[in-house]
Write a protein that holds these residues in place. Structure first.
Motif, PDB file in Angstrom:
ATOM      1  N   LYS A  23       0.774  -1.077  -0.092  1.00 34.82           N
ATOM      2  CA  LYS A  23      -0.076   0.095  -0.050  1.00 34.82           C
ATOM      3  C   LYS A  23       1.103   1.360   0.091  1.00 34.82           C
ATOM      4  CE  LYS A  23      -3.983  -2.208   0.467  1.00 34.82           C
ATOM      5  NZ  LYS A  23      -4.555  -2.480  -0.686  1.00 34.82           N
ATOM      6  N   ASN A  24       1.983   1.195   0.313  1.00 40.19           N
ATOM      7  CA  ASN A  24       3.093   2.353   0.537  1.00 40.19           C
ATOM      8  C   ASN A  24       3.602   2.628  -0.864  1.00 40.19           C
ATOM      9  OD1 ASN A  24       2.701   2.358   3.427  1.00 40.19           O
ATOM     10  ND2 ASN A  24       4.191   1.004   3.779  1.00 40.19           N
ATOM     11  N   CYS A  25       3.556   1.806  -1.762  1.00 41.27           N
ATOM     12  CA  CYS A  25       4.130   1.995  -3.198  1.00 41.27           C
ATOM     13  C   CYS A  25       3.331   2.686  -4.097  1.00 41.27           C
ATOM     14  CB  CYS A  25       4.517   0.715  -3.750  1.00 41.27           C
ATOM     15  SG  CYS A  25       5.407   0.934  -5.193  1.00 41.27           S
ATOM     16  N   ASP A  26       3.653   3.895  -4.802  1.00 43.32           N
ATOM     17  CA  ASP A  26       2.950   4.817  -5.513  1.00 43.32           C
ATOM     18  C   ASP A  26       3.655   4.715  -6.951  1.00 43.32           C
ATOM     19  OD1 ASP A  26       1.609   6.687  -6.939  1.00 43.32           O
ATOM     20  OD2 ASP A  26       2.002   8.172  -5.378  1.00 43.32           O
ATOM     21  N   LEU A  27       3.049   4.158  -7.817  1.00 43.89           N
ATOM     22  CA  LEU A  27       3.405   3.971  -9.285  1.00 43.89           C
ATOM     23  C   LEU A  27       3.773   5.393  -9.994  1.00 43.89           C
ATOM     24  CD1 LEU A  27       1.678   0.989 -10.445  1.00 43.89           C
ATOM     25  CD2 LEU A  27       3.964   1.075 -10.222  1.00 43.89           C
ATOM     26  N   HIS A  28       2.941   6.393  -9.199  1.00 47.39           N
ATOM     27  CA  HIS A  28       3.416   7.744  -9.818  1.00 47.39           C
ATOM     28  C   HIS A  28       4.847   8.265  -9.392  1.00 47.39           C
ATOM     29  CE1 HIS A  28      -0.668   8.865 -11.335  1.00 47.39           C
ATOM     30  NE2 HIS A  28      -0.999   8.323 -10.177  1.00 47.39           N
ATOM     31  N   VAL A  29       5.401   7.646  -8.465  1.00 49.00           N
ATOM     32  CA  VAL A  29       6.811   7.975  -8.021  1.00 49.00           C
ATOM     33  C   VAL A  29       7.867   7.036  -8.535  1.00 49.00           C
ATOM     34  CG1 VAL A  29       7.838   8.384  -5.693  1.00 49.00           C
ATOM     35  CG2 VAL A  29       5.533   9.111  -5.916  1.00 49.00           C
ATOM     36  N   PRO A  48       4.505   7.803 -18.862  1.00 53.08           N
ATOM     37  CA  PRO A  48       5.154   8.749 -18.022  1.00 53.08           C
ATOM     38  C   PRO A  48       4.408   8.619 -16.380  1.00 53.08           C
ATOM     39  CG  PRO A  48       3.661   9.736 -19.185  1.00 53.08           C
ATOM     40  CD  PRO A  48       3.506   8.497 -19.746  1.00 53.08           C
ATOM     41  N   LYS A  49       5.119   9.103 -15.490  1.00 51.76           N
ATOM     42  CA  LYS A  49       4.955   8.902 -14.061  1.00 51.76           C
ATOM     43  C   LYS A  49       3.742   9.721 -13.748  1.00 51.76           C
ATOM     44  CE  LYS A  49       7.533   6.144 -12.447  1.00 51.76           C
ATOM     45  NZ  LYS A  49       7.058   4.779 -12.515  1.00 51.76           N
ATOM     46  N   ASP A  50       3.039  10.580 -14.427  1.00 50.46           N
ATOM     47  CA  ASP A  50       1.919  11.469 -14.102  1.00 50.46           C
ATOM     48  C   ASP A  50       0.797  10.629 -14.756  1.00 50.46           C
ATOM     49  OD1 ASP A  50       2.539  11.837 -16.799  1.00 50.46           O
ATOM     50  OD2 ASP A  50       1.530  14.023 -16.859  1.00 50.46           O
ATOM     51  N   GLY A 111     -11.164  10.407 -10.929  1.00 47.50           N
ATOM     52  CA  GLY A 111     -10.728   9.515  -9.973  1.00 47.50           C
ATOM     53  C   GLY A 111     -10.689   8.237  -9.855  1.00 47.50           C
ATOM     54  N   MET A 112     -10.173   7.840 -10.997  1.00 53.21           N
ATOM     55  CA  MET A 112     -10.354   6.312 -11.051  1.00 53.21           C
ATOM     56  C   MET A 112      -9.228   5.455 -10.567  1.00 53.21           C
ATOM     57  SD  MET A 112     -13.004   6.241 -13.058  1.00 53.21           S
ATOM     58  CE  MET A 112     -13.236   4.457 -13.214  1.00 53.21           C
ATOM     59  N   ILE A 113      -9.380   4.462  -9.986  1.00 53.07           N
ATOM     60  CA  ILE A 113      -8.494   3.650  -9.368  1.00 53.07           C
ATOM     61  C   ILE A 113      -8.527   2.278 -10.401  1.00 53.07           C
ATOM     62  CG2 ILE A 113      -8.070   2.160  -7.386  1.00 53.07           C
ATOM     63  CD1 ILE A 113      -9.776   4.150  -5.775  1.00 53.07           C
ATOM     64  N   TRP A 114      -7.279   2.059 -10.942  1.00 46.33           N
ATOM     65  CA  TRP A 114      -7.006   1.165 -11.748  1.00 46.33           C
ATOM     66  C   TRP A 114      -6.077  -0.103 -11.235  1.00 46.33           C
ATOM     67  CZ3 TRP A 114      -8.904   1.548 -16.932  1.00 46.33           C
ATOM     68  CH2 TRP A 114      -9.585   2.770 -17.105  1.00 46.33           C
ATOM     69  N   ARG A 115      -6.325  -1.235 -11.666  1.00 47.25           N
ATOM     70  CA  ARG A 115      -5.869  -2.321 -11.316  1.00 47.25           C
ATOM     71  C   ARG A 115      -5.083  -3.041 -12.428  1.00 47.25           C
ATOM     72  NH1 ARG A 115      -6.346  -6.643  -7.258  1.00 47.25           N
ATOM     73  NH2 ARG A 115      -5.916  -8.718  -7.902  1.00 47.25           N
ATOM     74  N   GLY A 121       0.657 -17.516 -15.585  1.00 48.81           N
ATOM     75  CA  GLY A 121       0.124 -18.859 -15.554  1.00 48.81           C
ATOM     76  C   GLY A 121      -1.067 -18.867 -14.280  1.00 48.81           C
ATOM     77  N   SER A 122      -0.892 -19.421 -13.396  1.00 53.11           N
ATOM     78  CA  SER A 122      -1.872 -19.585 -12.256  1.00 53.11           C
ATOM     79  C   SER A 122      -1.485 -18.552 -10.888  1.00 53.11           C
ATOM     80  CB  SER A 122      -2.088 -20.931 -11.506  1.00 53.11           C
ATOM     81  OG  SER A 122      -0.998 -21.366 -10.830  1.00 53.11           O
ATOM     82  N   VAL A 123      -0.569 -17.733 -11.033  1.00 58.64           N
ATOM     83  CA  VAL A 123       0.102 -16.711 -10.303  1.00 58.64           C
ATOM     84  C   VAL A 123       0.266 -15.515 -10.980  1.00 58.64           C
ATOM     85  CG1 VAL A 123       0.708 -18.278  -8.467  1.00 58.64           C
ATOM     86  CG2 VAL A 123       2.268 -17.489 -10.087  1.00 58.64           C
ATOM     87  N   GLY A 124       0.139 -14.353 -10.293  1.00 55.99           N
ATOM     88  CA  GLY A 124       0.460 -13.028 -10.882  1.00 55.99           C
ATOM     89  C   GLY A 124       0.687 -11.944  -9.795  1.00 55.99           C
ATOM     90  N   GLY A 125       1.112 -10.989 -10.265  1.00 56.16           N
ATOM     91  CA  GLY A 125       1.153  -9.629  -9.394  1.00 56.16           C
ATOM     92  C   GLY A 125       0.092  -8.689  -9.741  1.00 56.16           C
ATOM     93  N   ALA A 126      -0.709  -7.915  -8.526  1.00 53.58           N
ATOM     94  CA  ALA A 126      -1.360  -7.028  -9.076  1.00 53.58           C
ATOM     95  C   ALA A 126      -0.917  -5.823  -8.360  1.00 53.58           C
ATOM     96  CB  ALA A 126      -2.925  -7.339  -8.374  1.00 53.58           C
ATOM     97  N   PHE A 127      -1.083  -4.652  -9.391  1.00 50.57           N
ATOM     98  CA  PHE A 127      -0.546  -3.375  -9.017  1.00 50.57           C
ATOM     99  C   PHE A 127      -1.866  -2.498  -9.044  1.00 50.57           C
ATOM    100  CE2 PHE A 127       2.819  -6.171 -10.612  1.00 50.57           C
ATOM    101  CZ  PHE A 127       3.555  -5.906  -9.601  1.00 50.57           C
ATOM    102  N   THR A 128      -1.942  -1.342  -8.133  1.00 53.10           N
ATOM    103  CA  THR A 128      -3.134  -0.688  -8.230  1.00 53.10           C
ATOM    104  C   THR A 128      -2.490   1.116  -8.520  1.00 53.10           C
ATOM    105  OG1 THR A 128      -4.185  -1.863  -6.914  1.00 53.10           O
ATOM    106  CG2 THR A 128      -4.897   0.297  -6.886  1.00 53.10           C
ATOM    107  N   PHE A 129      -3.201   1.874  -9.201  1.00 50.81           N
ATOM    108  CA  PHE A 129      -2.794   3.253  -9.463  1.00 50.81           C
ATOM    109  C   PHE A 129      -4.037   4.017  -9.697  1.00 50.81           C
ATOM    110  CE2 PHE A 129      -2.444   1.161 -13.398  1.00 50.81           C
ATOM    111  CZ  PHE A 129      -2.781   1.835 -14.389  1.00 50.81           C
ATOM    112  N   LYS A 130      -3.873   5.305  -9.336  1.00 53.73           N
ATOM    113  CA  LYS A 130      -4.786   6.284  -9.538  1.00 53.73           C
ATOM    114  C   LYS A 130      -4.772   7.169 -10.748  1.00 53.73           C
ATOM    115  CE  LYS A 130      -6.078   6.305  -4.563  1.00 53.73           C
ATOM    116  NZ  LYS A 130      -6.237   7.112  -3.604  1.00 53.73           N
ATOM    117  N   THR A 131      -5.875   7.577 -11.495  1.00 48.73           N
ATOM    118  CA  THR A 131      -5.882   8.858 -12.354  1.00 48.73           C
ATOM    119  C   THR A 131      -6.692   9.631 -12.125  1.00 48.73           C
ATOM    120  OG1 THR A 131      -7.156   7.407 -13.809  1.00 48.73           O
ATOM    121  CG2 THR A 131      -4.844   6.936 -14.168  1.00 48.73           C
ATOM    122  N   LYS A 132      -6.570  10.892 -12.793  1.00 49.56           N
ATOM    123  CA  LYS A 132      -7.646  12.123 -12.466  1.00 49.56           C
ATOM    124  C   LYS A 132      -8.630  11.841 -13.086  1.00 49.56           C
ATOM    125  CE  LYS A 132      -3.763  14.880 -10.583  1.00 49.56           C
ATOM    126  NZ  LYS A 132      -2.935  16.067 -10.601  1.00 49.56           N
TER     127      LYS A 132
END
Length: 132
Positions: A23-29, A48-50, A111-115, A121-132
């Motif tokens: 939860k502390n990781c921000d893909l904007h940064v 880009p980061k924005d 204020g969209m929250i994207w995943r 395969g049967s596992v994966g990584g889920a990353f969340t970020f927000k857009t304006k």
């Protein structure tokens, strides 16, 4: 009205065990990493980061282990409103590095929250970020 898009997509696309970013990781940064059992670390980045809407974005996934695949699946969808389901193929661009470019749509509500789900395969990584 608002619906739980994640539940709808899971119904149609099956059971993959996703490991969530901190939860502390921000893909904007900076890029974010997740440890996925049997696969190792997956590092994900958006440029880009924005993270502008209606502009080309580059999505990158880096694995710390060689998984011997030429492509990885990337699923992207908004979690707080149905903005469509984007199923993309990340191409291997160098050892353990995969990329794809895409454009995310704009929304009048904002204020969209994207995943973003990197599927291995049967596992994966889920990353969340927000857009304006």
């Amino acid at each position: 009205f608002f619906i739980d898009s994640a539940s709808i997509y899971k119904y149609f696309f099956g059971d993959t065990k996703y490991y969530e970013q901190s939860k502390n990781c921000d893909l904007h940064v900076k890029s974010c990493s997740i440890n996925v059992p049997t696969v190792g670390n997956i590092t994900f980045d958006v440029e880009p980061k924005d993270i502008p809407l209606m502009s080309p974005l580059t999505f990158t996934a880096i694995t710390d282990k060689d998984i011997d695949k030429d492509e990885l699946d990337l699923h992207i969808y908004a979690t707080n409103m149905n903005m469509g389901y984007y199923s993309l193929k990340m191409k291997k661009v160098s050892k353990n590095r995969y990329q794809v470019q895409s454009i995310l749509p704009t929304c009048v509500v904002g204020g969209m929250i994207w995943r973003a789900e990197v599927v291995l395969g049967s596992v994966g990584g889920a990353f969340t970020f927000k857009t304006k």
